[in-house]
Design an enzyme around this catalytic site. Sequence first.
Site, PDB file in Angstrom:
ATOM      1  CE1 TYR A 170      -3.900   1.822   0.881  1.00 15.56           C
ATOM      2  CE2 TYR A 170      -2.975   3.046   2.392  1.00 15.56           C
ATOM      3  CZ  TYR A 170      -3.901   3.209   1.610  1.00 15.56           C
ATOM      4  OH  TYR A 170      -4.751   4.183   1.862  1.00 15.56           O
TER       5      TYR A 170
ATOM      6  CG  PHE B 124     -12.905   0.152  18.970  1.00 13.01           C
ATOM      7  CD1 PHE B 124     -12.005  -1.107  18.624  1.00 13.01           C
ATOM      8  CD2 PHE B 124     -11.438   0.271  19.767  1.00 13.01           C
ATOM      9  CE1 PHE B 124     -11.066  -1.688  18.684  1.00 13.01           C
ATOM     10  CE2 PHE B 124     -10.387   1.411  20.116  1.00 13.01           C
ATOM     11  CZ  PHE B 124      -9.871  -0.365  19.199  1.00 13.01           C
TER      12      PHE B 124
HETATM   13  P1  NAD Z   1     -13.104   1.843   0.202  1.00 12.61           P
HETATM   14  O1  NAD Z   1     -11.901   0.516   0.564  1.00 12.61           O
HETATM   15  O2  NAD Z   1     -13.982   1.883   0.719  1.00 12.61           O
HETATM   16  O3  NAD Z   1     -12.904   2.183  -1.283  1.00 12.61           O
HETATM   17  C1  NAD Z   1     -11.781   2.506  -1.908  1.00 12.61           C
HETATM   18  C2  NAD Z   1     -12.365   1.846  -3.644  1.00 12.61           C
HETATM   19  O4  NAD Z   1     -12.009   1.514  -4.616  1.00 12.61           O
HETATM   20  C3  NAD Z   1     -13.459   0.743  -3.540  1.00 12.61           C
HETATM   21  O5  NAD Z   1     -14.804   0.991  -3.695  1.00 12.61           O
HETATM   22  C4  NAD Z   1     -13.074  -0.486  -4.139  1.00 12.61           C
HETATM   23  O6  NAD Z   1     -14.079  -1.345  -4.588  1.00 12.61           O
HETATM   24  C5  NAD Z   1     -12.482   0.464  -5.031  1.00 12.61           C
HETATM   25  N1  NAD Z   1     -11.213   0.136  -5.926  1.00 12.61           N
HETATM   26  C6  NAD Z   1     -10.100  -0.497  -5.457  1.00 12.61           C
HETATM   27  N2  NAD Z   1      -9.426  -0.968  -6.295  1.00 12.61           N
HETATM   28  C7  NAD Z   1      -9.909  -1.050  -7.392  1.00 12.61           C
HETATM   29  C8  NAD Z   1      -9.508  -0.664  -8.912  1.00 12.61           C
HETATM   30  N3  NAD Z   1      -8.400  -1.647  -9.116  1.00 12.61           N
HETATM   31  N4  NAD Z   1     -10.693  -0.569 -10.088  1.00 12.61           N
HETATM   32  C9  NAD Z   1     -11.923  -0.158  -9.465  1.00 12.61           C
HETATM   33  N5  NAD Z   1     -11.948   0.192  -8.319  1.00 12.61           N
HETATM   34  C10 NAD Z   1     -10.690   0.009  -7.329  1.00 12.61           C
HETATM   35  O7  NAD Z   1     -11.877   3.140   1.243  1.00 12.61           O
HETATM   36  P2  NAD Z   1     -11.784   4.080   1.466  1.00 12.61           P
HETATM   37  O8  NAD Z   1     -11.267   4.480   2.741  1.00 12.61           O
HETATM   38  O9  NAD Z   1     -13.468   4.849   0.630  1.00 12.61           O
HETATM   39  O10 NAD Z   1     -10.794   5.122   0.589  1.00 12.61           O
HETATM   40  C11 NAD Z   1     -10.557   5.696  -0.503  1.00 12.61           C
HETATM   41  C12 NAD Z   1      -9.072   6.515  -1.212  1.00 12.61           C
HETATM   42  O11 NAD Z   1      -9.013   7.457  -0.126  1.00 12.61           O
HETATM   43  C13 NAD Z   1      -8.073   5.268  -1.369  1.00 12.61           C
HETATM   44  O12 NAD Z   1      -7.531   5.813  -1.881  1.00 12.61           O
HETATM   45  C14 NAD Z   1      -7.370   5.066  -0.215  1.00 12.61           C
HETATM   46  O13 NAD Z   1      -6.104   4.553  -0.007  1.00 12.61           O
HETATM   47  C15 NAD Z   1      -6.873   6.873   0.423  1.00 12.61           C
HETATM   48  N6  NAD Z   1      -7.292   6.495   1.782  1.00 12.61           N
HETATM   49  C16 NAD Z   1      -8.432   6.726   2.242  1.00 12.61           C
HETATM   50  C17 NAD Z   1      -8.261   6.859   3.863  1.00 12.61           C
HETATM   51  C18 NAD Z   1      -9.334   6.793   4.343  1.00 12.61           C
HETATM   52  O14 NAD Z   1      -8.654   6.509   5.911  1.00 12.61           O
HETATM   53  N7  NAD Z   1     -10.939   6.122   5.003  1.00 12.61           N
HETATM   54  C19 NAD Z   1      -6.667   7.644   4.715  1.00 12.61           C
HETATM   55  C20 NAD Z   1      -5.980   7.151   3.143  1.00 12.61           C
HETATM   56  C21 NAD Z   1      -6.009   7.106   1.993  1.00 12.61           C
HETATM   57  N1  UDP Z   2      -6.126  -1.154  15.538  1.00 17.75           N
HETATM   58  C1  UDP Z   2      -6.492  -1.719  16.818  1.00 17.75           C
HETATM   59  N2  UDP Z   2      -7.681  -2.758  16.723  1.00 17.75           N
HETATM   60  C2  UDP Z   2      -8.259  -3.106  15.590  1.00 17.75           C
HETATM   61  C3  UDP Z   2      -8.093  -2.181  14.297  1.00 17.75           C
HETATM   62  C4  UDP Z   2      -6.802  -1.109  14.360  1.00 17.75           C
HETATM   63  O1  UDP Z   2      -6.078  -1.172  17.409  1.00 17.75           O
HETATM   64  O2  UDP Z   2      -8.867  -3.378  15.698  1.00 17.75           O
HETATM   65  C5  UDP Z   2      -5.202   0.206  15.213  1.00 17.75           C
HETATM   66  C6  UDP Z   2      -3.620  -0.533  14.546  1.00 17.75           C
HETATM   67  O3  UDP Z   2      -3.251  -1.644  15.026  1.00 17.75           O
HETATM   68  C7  UDP Z   2      -3.309   0.707  14.265  1.00 17.75           C
HETATM   69  C8  UDP Z   2      -4.209   1.937  14.135  1.00 17.75           C
HETATM   70  O4  UDP Z   2      -5.611   1.580  15.276  1.00 17.75           O
HETATM   71  O5  UDP Z   2      -2.444   1.221  15.592  1.00 17.75           O
HETATM   72  C9  UDP Z   2      -5.260   2.416  13.091  1.00 17.75           C
HETATM   73  O6  UDP Z   2      -5.538   1.058  12.229  1.00 17.75           O
HETATM   74  P1  UDP Z   2      -6.356   1.401  11.254  1.00 17.75           P
HETATM   75  O7  UDP Z   2      -6.539  -0.337  10.788  1.00 17.75           O
HETATM   76  O8  UDP Z   2      -7.829   2.117  11.476  1.00 17.75           O
HETATM   77  O9  UDP Z   2      -5.717   1.939  10.088  1.00 17.75           O
HETATM   78  P2  UDP Z   2      -3.926   2.209   9.761  1.00 17.75           P
HETATM   79  O10 UDP Z   2      -4.019   3.601  10.682  1.00 17.75           O
HETATM   80  O11 UDP Z   2      -3.254   1.437  10.616  1.00 17.75           O
HETATM   81  O12 UDP Z   2      -4.468   2.689   8.362  1.00 17.75           O
END
Ligand code: NAD
Ligand code: UDP
Length: 322
Positions: A155, A201
Amino acid sequence: MTRPLDPSTLPRAVVTGGAGFVGSGVCDRLLADGWRVLAVDNLCTGRRTNVAHLVGDPRFELRVSDVCDPLDVDGPVAAVLQLASPASPFDYLALPIETLRSGAQGTFNALELAKAKGATFLLASTSEIYGDPLQHPQREDYLGNVSCTGPRSVYDEAKRYAEAATMACHRTWGVDTRIIRIFNTYGPRMKPRDGRVVTAFVVQALLGEPLTVFGDGRQTRSFCYVDDLVDGIVRVLARGDHLPYNLGNPSEFTIAELVAEVERLLGPQRVTYLPLPQDDPTRRCPDIGRARTHLGWEPRVALPEGLVRTIEGLRQTLTANP
Ligand code: NAD
Ligand code: UDP
């Protein structure tokens, strides 16, 4: 008398990952702001239910397709937002090759579409590009402390590559690009078994299961409510420059404090301590000075309020799909 607006005259955005947790919120917001939206999603971690309320809207289309396949789109496109990637550690560790491919080939396909259409391109990158950071809070100019071979590298490195690809296409092809680095974002539309800590959680507490704390719970995260993130995304798209923007809530919590917050809202919980996953970052907190100064953006929803909304949403999801 005003005539109904012809949807074909509206600007059009392609949102890859548009059926995901964040992507579906972005689709909602763009439609509300007067865009047409083509969501491209292979549903590997997303859900049709996230966009079910948009089906039938003539301004919205969901194309079930992999972003790693060529993106053929007819007609004008003003913006391409590349959000397609598994995002939960639980998901990307189960889909390591797909995650690398989405970040690499998927990002290139989206960039090529933006180039062909003369569209603005926005990459959803992540705080994970900082790895287990040695600088705190993390500023955009911090280069990170990332393992390129550990399990999380699928990732982290995919997103680092995606950022490099975005910058190269900006410099070489002159594509108008944006990069956002998203810090842990949560909200009601997350999948109940997404595995990320807030949903884990809340769902465990709602189902009477013990909360699973990884490690001793002293690691920190900074939790951003999804509406705040989506607002930041549209601001960066409209007014940002090509350099990365951290988007996250700078209020930092230990995982133990998150347990306490869930207990305050849902009552005392049993806790099971499990081993800390490999390369789990110790601390994470964004410096959002750039987004604040350039875009006037900062999060508005504090964790207690965001948790209440998330609990309500997940309660409804669990009731609909017990
Ligand atoms: P999510 O898993 O809900 O959404 C990702 C979406 O992308 C899904 O609908 C999945 O089906 C689609 N997808 C994955 N691979 C694909 C492919 N090859 N072709 C077409 N569709 C594909 O996750 P999210 O939290 O909504 O994340 C959305 C974006 O934001 C991601 O790029 C993720 O890396 C980024 N992001 C999210 C967070 C967060 O905390 N939610 C943090 C950092 C980055
Ligand atoms: N974590 C946890 N219990 C869970 C899932 C996650 O204690 O059931 C912890 C994990 O080890 C990390 C933090 O919560 O330290 C955030 O994890 P998450 O998977 O939400 O996102 P990350 O920031 O690691 O991408």
